[in-house]
Each structure stands twice: as C-alpha cells, then as structure tokens.
Design an enzyme around this catalytic site. Structure first.
Site, PDB file in Angstrom:
ATOM      1  N   LYS A  39       0.825  -1.211   0.000  1.00 45.79           N
ATOM      2  CA  LYS A  39       0.000   0.000   0.000  1.00 45.79           C
ATOM      3  C   LYS A  39       0.854   1.253   0.000  1.00 45.79           C
ATOM      4  CE  LYS A  39      -2.099  -1.417   3.603  1.00 45.79           C
ATOM      5  NZ  LYS A  39      -1.376  -2.721   3.522  1.00 45.79           N
ATOM      6  N   ARG A  97      -6.925   2.330  11.146  1.00 44.27           N
ATOM      7  CA  ARG A  97      -6.648   0.904  11.345  1.00 44.27           C
ATOM      8  C   ARG A  97      -7.572   0.290  12.385  1.00 44.27           C
ATOM      9  NH1 ARG A  97      -0.754   1.089   9.480  1.00 44.27           N
ATOM     10  NH2 ARG A  97       0.071  -0.978   9.836  1.00 44.27           N
ATOM     11  N   ARG A 153      11.451  -6.943   2.260  1.00 45.00           N
ATOM     12  CA  ARG A 153      11.429  -5.471   2.198  1.00 45.00           C
ATOM     13  C   ARG A 153      12.767  -4.886   2.662  1.00 45.00           C
ATOM     14  NH1 ARG A 153       6.276  -2.669   4.179  1.00 45.00           N
ATOM     15  NH2 ARG A 153       6.480  -4.063   5.961  1.00 45.00           N
ATOM     16  N   ARG A 173       1.464  -9.268  13.172  1.00 41.22           N
ATOM     17  CA  ARG A 173       0.806  -8.093  12.569  1.00 41.22           C
ATOM     18  C   ARG A 173      -0.374  -8.523  11.699  1.00 41.22           C
ATOM     19  NH1 ARG A 173       5.871  -5.918   9.828  1.00 41.22           N
ATOM     20  NH2 ARG A 173       4.508  -4.444   8.774  1.00 41.22           N
TER      21      ARG A 173
HETATM   22  P1  AMP Z   1       3.193   0.430   8.990  1.00 38.75           P
HETATM   23  O1  AMP Z   1       4.451   1.083   8.508  1.00 38.75           O
HETATM   24  O2  AMP Z   1       1.963   1.056   8.407  1.00 38.75           O
HETATM   25  O3  AMP Z   1       3.232  -1.062   8.847  1.00 38.75           O
HETATM   26  O4  AMP Z   1       3.111   0.750  10.554  1.00 38.75           O
HETATM   27  C1  AMP Z   1       4.125   0.321  11.451  1.00 38.75           C
HETATM   28  C2  AMP Z   1       3.549   0.257  12.853  1.00 38.75           C
HETATM   29  O5  AMP Z   1       3.124   1.571  13.271  1.00 38.75           O
HETATM   30  C3  AMP Z   1       2.320  -0.609  13.005  1.00 38.75           C
HETATM   31  O6  AMP Z   1       2.624  -1.988  13.141  1.00 38.75           O
HETATM   32  C4  AMP Z   1       1.703  -0.019  14.268  1.00 38.75           C
HETATM   33  O7  AMP Z   1       2.415  -0.432  15.427  1.00 38.75           O
HETATM   34  C5  AMP Z   1       1.962   1.474  14.083  1.00 38.75           C
HETATM   35  N1  AMP Z   1       0.840   2.140  13.362  1.00 38.75           N
HETATM   36  C6  AMP Z   1       0.863   2.707  12.131  1.00 38.75           C
HETATM   37  N2  AMP Z   1      -0.325   3.220  11.799  1.00 38.75           N
HETATM   38  C7  AMP Z   1      -1.154   2.959  12.849  1.00 38.75           C
HETATM   39  C8  AMP Z   1      -2.529   3.231  13.112  1.00 38.75           C
HETATM   40  N3  AMP Z   1      -3.311   3.860  12.225  1.00 38.75           N
HETATM   41  N4  AMP Z   1      -3.030   2.813  14.315  1.00 38.75           N
HETATM   42  C9  AMP Z   1      -2.259   2.184  15.214  1.00 38.75           C
HETATM   43  N5  AMP Z   1      -0.975   1.893  15.026  1.00 38.75           N
HETATM   44  C10 AMP Z   1      -0.396   2.279  13.850  1.00 38.75           C
END
Ligand code: AMP
Length: 277
Positions: free
Chosen positions: A57, A134, A168, A223
């Site tokens: 994404k 989320r 990644r 995750r």
């Molecule tokens: P991502 O890079 O989007 O995979 O985000 C990395 C981590 O940031 C996630 O595994 C969560 O711990 C935290 N995170 C990012 N966006 C959110 C969100 N909208 N709500 C809660 N935690 C978030």
C-alpha cells in the site's frame, strides 16, 4: 487453503472544510474535478490507508501521491519518526511496534493531527493517508471530520504478504522502499500462480539498505493477526457505506499498477502526466 488476506486502501476526498471534532482541526479542499471509480466517485485529493502489512500500500500510495500531486502521509512513518526522536513517547512506541501491536488510537490521532496541521499551515490541500484508519474507532473519528469517498481493498495471498515483508528493504538515507524477494507461487488446487519480481534499489541506495525491525517472520505473523482482528472490521465499516472497492493484486507493481489505475478510472490522468513529463 490458499486464502486471500484483505488489505484496505481507503481513498477519501474531503470536499468540505471540517467543522472539527475535538482531535482534528484541519482544512481539506478539493483540488480538481472528481473522477469516478466503478462504484463511487472520488477526488484526486485522496486519503489512502495502508492496512495489511506487506501488501504494498505504501508503494501504491506513493505512486498515487505523485500522480495526483497530493502529499502521502503514512502513519507508520509518523510513528517511526517519533520513535527515532528520543522524545517522551519513544521507548513506549518502540515496544509496541516491535511486538507487532497497534499504537493506541489517542497517540496515533495526536501524531496525525499534528502532521495535518503542519501541512495545512504550509498550504497543503488534500493528502493520501497510508495506514490510517486501522481501527473502527479511528474510522469513526475520520468520518467525523471528513467525507470518505472511496476505499480500495487490496488483496494478496498471505504467503506473498509474508515473503514481501521479509524481502522489504529501505534506504536509510532517502527512505525509498525496495524488495529483494522474488515471489513465485505455483498454481495449485484451482488457485492461480503468481509471480512478483523483486523491486531492486537504484545503485545510489544499494549500500544503504536496512530492514525494519518489525519485518521478522514472527512479528509479521503477529501483525497479520492484529490486522484480522482490529483492521478487518474497518473494511466492513466502509463496505456498509458503499465505499469499498475490492482489488486483487494480480502480481507485482508493473503488472498491478496499470490495472489499479484502470479500476480507479485514472488511466487518462496517467497518460496526461506521462505526456507532460
Ligand atoms: P506500517 O508502517 O503502516 O506497517 O506501521 C508500522 C507500525 O506503526 C504498526 O505496526 C503499528 O504499530 C503502528 N501504526 C501505524 N499506523 C497505525 C494506526 N493507524 N493505528 C495504530 N498503530 C499504527
């Protein structure tokens, strides 16, 4: 069972100034005439949410952001910036992220609000949100401050999601996102095969690649489970509002990108931009 993991990418077009809810106070204006998807209409002033880990994404959000000329805001990046800042939240966030859990709604909304306010002060209008909302609570808060026009539900098999996360690589200098995994899933029991080529870094990034600490097999699986329990209901939230577009990623970015543009009726936009370049 070769099930699909469903990953939502929400596109919102905020057409009206928000008369703001408590946590958000930002103004989003329409940038240009709306374009239509098969099920909905939305503006290039889109918010795009990253849900499922590894689906890509961030890559699609970044491309759409370039295409549409709106900023791409990834809440995961906001969390990582805060984490690296050694501020008061830093150690708390590190523990949460490294365990594959979600940061609390309050913290994430606070980080996002600050980023949006900064953007507003700089005259930004519109954005692509990546990784937000989320949780249903986050979606409700977002709905309280802006209109969501479209949510794209990117879908990819779980085995490919895992391989993509493990492959990644990020450039520690420019933040560019690459992938060293070559994913070749054979057709089996009626499920089609799938090939996703690696996305190699350019030479200037090749020696600066790092992996995310939460991209280990154990944490990625965690995750994905968190996604299923906390984020999948967000799909229903938008589905019940008639804003969800389902999109099965057919393969890597080269194959998927043109099809995604077609699904969003954005091919013309892309052609015009290529011609102008
Ligand atoms: P991502 O890079 O989007 O995979 O985000 C990395 C981590 O940031 C996630 O595994 C969560 O711990 C935290 N995170 C990012 N966006 C959110 C969100 N909208 N709500 C809660 N935690 C978030």
């Amino acid at each position: 069972m070769a099930g699909f993991s469903r990953c939502s990418v929400a596109s919102t077009a905020a057409k009206t100034p928000t008369s703001a809810a408590a946590t958000f106070s930002y103004l989003i204006r329409a940038l240009s005439p709306s374009f239509s998807s098969s099920s909905s209409t939305f503006d290039p002033e889109t918010d795009l949410n990253r849900g499922c880990p590894g689906v890509g994404k961030g890559t699609y959000a970044s491309r759409l952001s370039n295409l549409l000329g709106v900023p791409h805001i990834a809440t995961g990046d906001l969390v990582r910036d805060e984490l690296a800042s050694s501020g008061p939240l830093s150690s708390q966030l590190k523990e949460i992220v490294n365990q594959g859990k979600l940061v609390s709604d309050e913290i994430i909304i606070d980080l996002l609000s600050k980023r949006l306010e900064k953007g507003e002060a700089k005259g930004e209008s519109g954005f692509i949100l990546d990784g937000f909302p989320r949780t249903v609570r986050q979606a409700e808060i977002l709905e309280g401050v802006t209109d969501i026009d479209l949510v794209i539900n990117l879908k990819l098999r779980e085995e490919a999601l895992l391989a993509k996360c493990l492959g990644r690589r990020i450039c520690s200098e420019c933040g560019g996102n690459y992938n060293v995994a070559s994913i070749d899933i054979k057709a089996e029991n009626g499920s089609p095969g799938m090939y996703m080529a690696p996305l190699p870094p350019p030479p200037e990034c090749a020696s600066k690649l790092i992996t995310r600490p939460d991209d280990t097999e154990e944490i990625v699986k965690k995750r994905l489970r968190v996604y299923q329990t906390m984020t999948q209901p967000v799909e229903d939230f938008y589905r019940s509002r008639g804003k969800l577009v389902e999109f099965d990623l057919p393969g890597g970015i080269l194959e998927s990108w043109p099809k995604l543009l077609r699904a969003l009726n954005l091919e013309d936009h892309d052609d015009k931009q290529s011609a102008a370049a």
